[in-house]
Design a protein around this motif. Sequence first.
Motif, PDB file in Angstrom:
ATOM      1  N   TRP A  42     -10.256  11.749   7.681  1.00 21.48           N
ATOM      2  CA  TRP A  42      -9.124  12.402   8.365  1.00 21.48           C
ATOM      3  C   TRP A  42      -8.635  13.504   7.442  1.00 21.48           C
ATOM      4  CZ3 TRP A  42      -4.056  13.862   7.938  1.00 21.48           C
ATOM      5  CH2 TRP A  42      -3.320  14.033   9.124  1.00 21.48           C
ATOM      6  N   TYR A  46       0.211  19.178   6.436  1.00 19.20           N
ATOM      7  CA  TYR A  46       1.625  19.067   6.801  1.00 19.20           C
ATOM      8  C   TYR A  46       2.352  20.295   6.257  1.00 19.20           C
ATOM      9  CZ  TYR A  46       1.198  14.153   8.207  1.00 19.20           C
ATOM     10  OH  TYR A  46       0.868  12.988   8.857  1.00 19.20           O
ATOM     11  N   SER A  63      -2.554  10.850  14.548  1.00 18.29           N
ATOM     12  CA  SER A  63      -1.693  10.074  13.654  1.00 18.29           C
ATOM     13  C   SER A  63      -0.331   9.856  14.302  1.00 18.29           C
ATOM     14  CB  SER A  63      -1.488  10.831  12.337  1.00 18.29           C
ATOM     15  OG  SER A  63      -0.495  10.190  11.572  1.00 18.29           O
ATOM     16  N   HIS A  65       2.197   9.632  12.568  1.00 19.38           N
ATOM     17  CA  HIS A  65       3.135  10.224  11.606  1.00 19.38           C
ATOM     18  C   HIS A  65       3.098  11.749  11.706  1.00 19.38           C
ATOM     19  CE1 HIS A  65       3.643   6.237  10.130  1.00 19.38           C
ATOM     20  NE2 HIS A  65       2.342   6.128   9.945  1.00 19.38           N
ATOM     21  N   ILE A  68       7.278  13.443   8.713  1.00 18.03           N
ATOM     22  CA  ILE A  68       7.493  12.485   7.627  1.00 18.03           C
ATOM     23  C   ILE A  68       8.635  12.985   6.735  1.00 18.03           C
ATOM     24  CG2 ILE A  68       6.441  11.291   5.661  1.00 18.03           C
ATOM     25  CD1 ILE A  68       3.712  11.727   6.935  1.00 18.03           C
ATOM     26  N   ILE A  74       3.180   8.216   1.161  1.00 18.50           N
ATOM     27  CA  ILE A  74       2.516   8.876   0.036  1.00 18.50           C
ATOM     28  C   ILE A  74       2.710  10.383   0.187  1.00 18.50           C
ATOM     29  CG2 ILE A  74       0.266   9.243  -1.044  1.00 18.50           C
ATOM     30  CD1 ILE A  74      -0.399   6.357   0.124  1.00 18.50           C
ATOM     31  N   CYS A  75       2.752  10.828   1.451  1.00 18.66           N
ATOM     32  CA  CYS A  75       2.985  12.253   1.716  1.00 18.66           C
ATOM     33  C   CYS A  75       4.336  12.696   1.170  1.00 18.66           C
ATOM     34  CB  CYS A  75       2.906  12.525   3.213  1.00 18.66           C
ATOM     35  SG  CYS A  75       1.217  12.480   3.842  1.00 18.66           S
ATOM     36  N   ARG A  95       4.045   2.394  -0.623  1.00 21.63           N
ATOM     37  CA  ARG A  95       4.544   3.627   0.007  1.00 21.63           C
ATOM     38  C   ARG A  95       3.746   3.985   1.254  1.00 21.63           C
ATOM     39  NH1 ARG A  95       3.596   7.177  -5.306  1.00 21.63           N
ATOM     40  NH2 ARG A  95       1.595   6.170  -4.920  1.00 21.63           N
ATOM     41  N   TYR A  96       2.548   3.440   1.368  1.00 24.84           N
ATOM     42  CA  TYR A  96       1.576   3.891   2.368  1.00 24.84           C
ATOM     43  C   TYR A  96       2.059   3.721   3.809  1.00 24.84           C
ATOM     44  CZ  TYR A  96      -2.761   4.004   5.075  1.00 24.84           C
ATOM     45  OH  TYR A  96      -3.725   4.285   6.017  1.00 24.84           O
ATOM     46  N   LEU A  97       1.967   4.799   4.581  1.00 21.28           N
ATOM     47  CA  LEU A  97       2.222   4.772   6.025  1.00 21.28           C
ATOM     48  C   LEU A  97       0.853   4.821   6.706  1.00 21.28           C
ATOM     49  CD1 LEU A  97       4.977   7.551   6.208  1.00 21.28           C
ATOM     50  CD2 LEU A  97       5.357   5.074   6.284  1.00 21.28           C
ATOM     51  N   CYS A  99      -2.192   5.256   9.237  1.00 20.47           N
ATOM     52  CA  CYS A  99      -2.575   6.145  10.342  1.00 20.47           C
ATOM     53  C   CYS A  99      -3.703   5.471  11.120  1.00 20.47           C
ATOM     54  CB  CYS A  99      -3.008   7.470   9.740  1.00 20.47           C
ATOM     55  SG  CYS A  99      -3.799   8.615  10.818  1.00 20.47           S
ATOM     56  N   GLU A 106      -6.728   7.540  -0.123  1.00 19.15           N
ATOM     57  CA  GLU A 106      -6.043   8.765   0.329  1.00 19.15           C
ATOM     58  C   GLU A 106      -5.801   9.691  -0.855  1.00 19.15           C
ATOM     59  OE1 GLU A 106      -2.528   7.912   2.635  1.00 19.15           O
ATOM     60  OE2 GLU A 106      -2.153  10.033   3.059  1.00 19.15           O
ATOM     61  N   ASP A 122      -3.492  16.568   3.304  1.00 15.26           N
ATOM     62  CA  ASP A 122      -3.571  15.098   3.283  1.00 15.26           C
ATOM     63  C   ASP A 122      -4.961  14.706   3.766  1.00 15.26           C
ATOM     64  OD1 ASP A 122      -3.105  12.369   3.381  1.00 15.26           O
ATOM     65  OD2 ASP A 122      -1.967  12.443   5.247  1.00 15.26           O
TER      66      ASP A 122
HETATM   67  N1  SME Z   1      -0.747   7.948   4.922  1.00 17.09           N
HETATM   68  C1  SME Z   1       0.292   8.948   4.876  1.00 17.09           C
HETATM   69  C2  SME Z   1       0.805   9.267   6.264  1.00 17.09           C
HETATM   70  C3  SME Z   1       0.000  10.291   6.977  1.00 17.09           C
HETATM   71  S1  SME Z   1      -1.364   9.666   7.812  1.00 17.09           S
HETATM   72  O1  SME Z   1      -2.311   9.161   6.790  1.00 17.09           O
HETATM   73  C4  SME Z   1      -2.114  10.877   8.587  1.00 17.09           C
HETATM   74  C5  SME Z   1       1.424   8.489   3.975  1.00 17.09           C
HETATM   75  O2  SME Z   1       1.426   7.369   3.501  1.00 17.09           O
HETATM   76  O3  SME Z   1       2.342   9.280   3.739  1.00 17.09           O
END
Ligand code: SME
Length: 155
Positions: A42, A46, A63, A65, A68, A74-75, A95-97, A99, A106, A122
């Motif tokens: 991916w 951003y 995604s 997200h 953010i 993490i972003c 911290r990981y969001l 997707c 990442e 990203d």
């Molecule tokens: N993983 C990212 C969010 C963006 S998605 O991976 C596209 C994060 O933790 O900020």
Amino acid sequence: MALPYQELGVNLPAAIAQATDRQAAMFRAVTTLKEALPHYSWVGIYVLEGEELVLGPYLGKPSPHTRIPLNRGICGAAASRKATIVVDDVNSDLRYLACSIETRSEIVVPILLGDLVLGEIDIDSDQPAAFTAADRALLERVAAALAEQMRPRRT
Ligand code: SME
């Protein structure tokens, strides 16, 4: 210094510099990276708008997200610290969001003009610990080229 990754087939920073505008530059970066490097599952950019990172061009699964805040993910951490973050195992980073459930590692590279954050690149990989010093060096060069194209202009 030579760019890492002969597989790109082009000098991507030079191609970004020659793009007609910032949108074309961002699309060029995303498509070239995604098509040339199979471990990039991916790829997205951003753009910082106020206190939020807003998803621009991307390739990969949609995604959730798309916006953010700087204090999330993490972003958000990479933009706040103004430094690249590499996470070898996303599932062990609080911290990981997420997707995609397939994502294992990442890298987030801020797009900086001096001290000013304009956005970030990203990249997620379905392979654990997919990102090496070569990825970081390449992506920091690409981010520097994007920063010039995304430079705020007076109107
Ligand atoms: N993983 C990212 C969010 C963006 S998605 O991976 C596209 C994060 O933790 O900020």
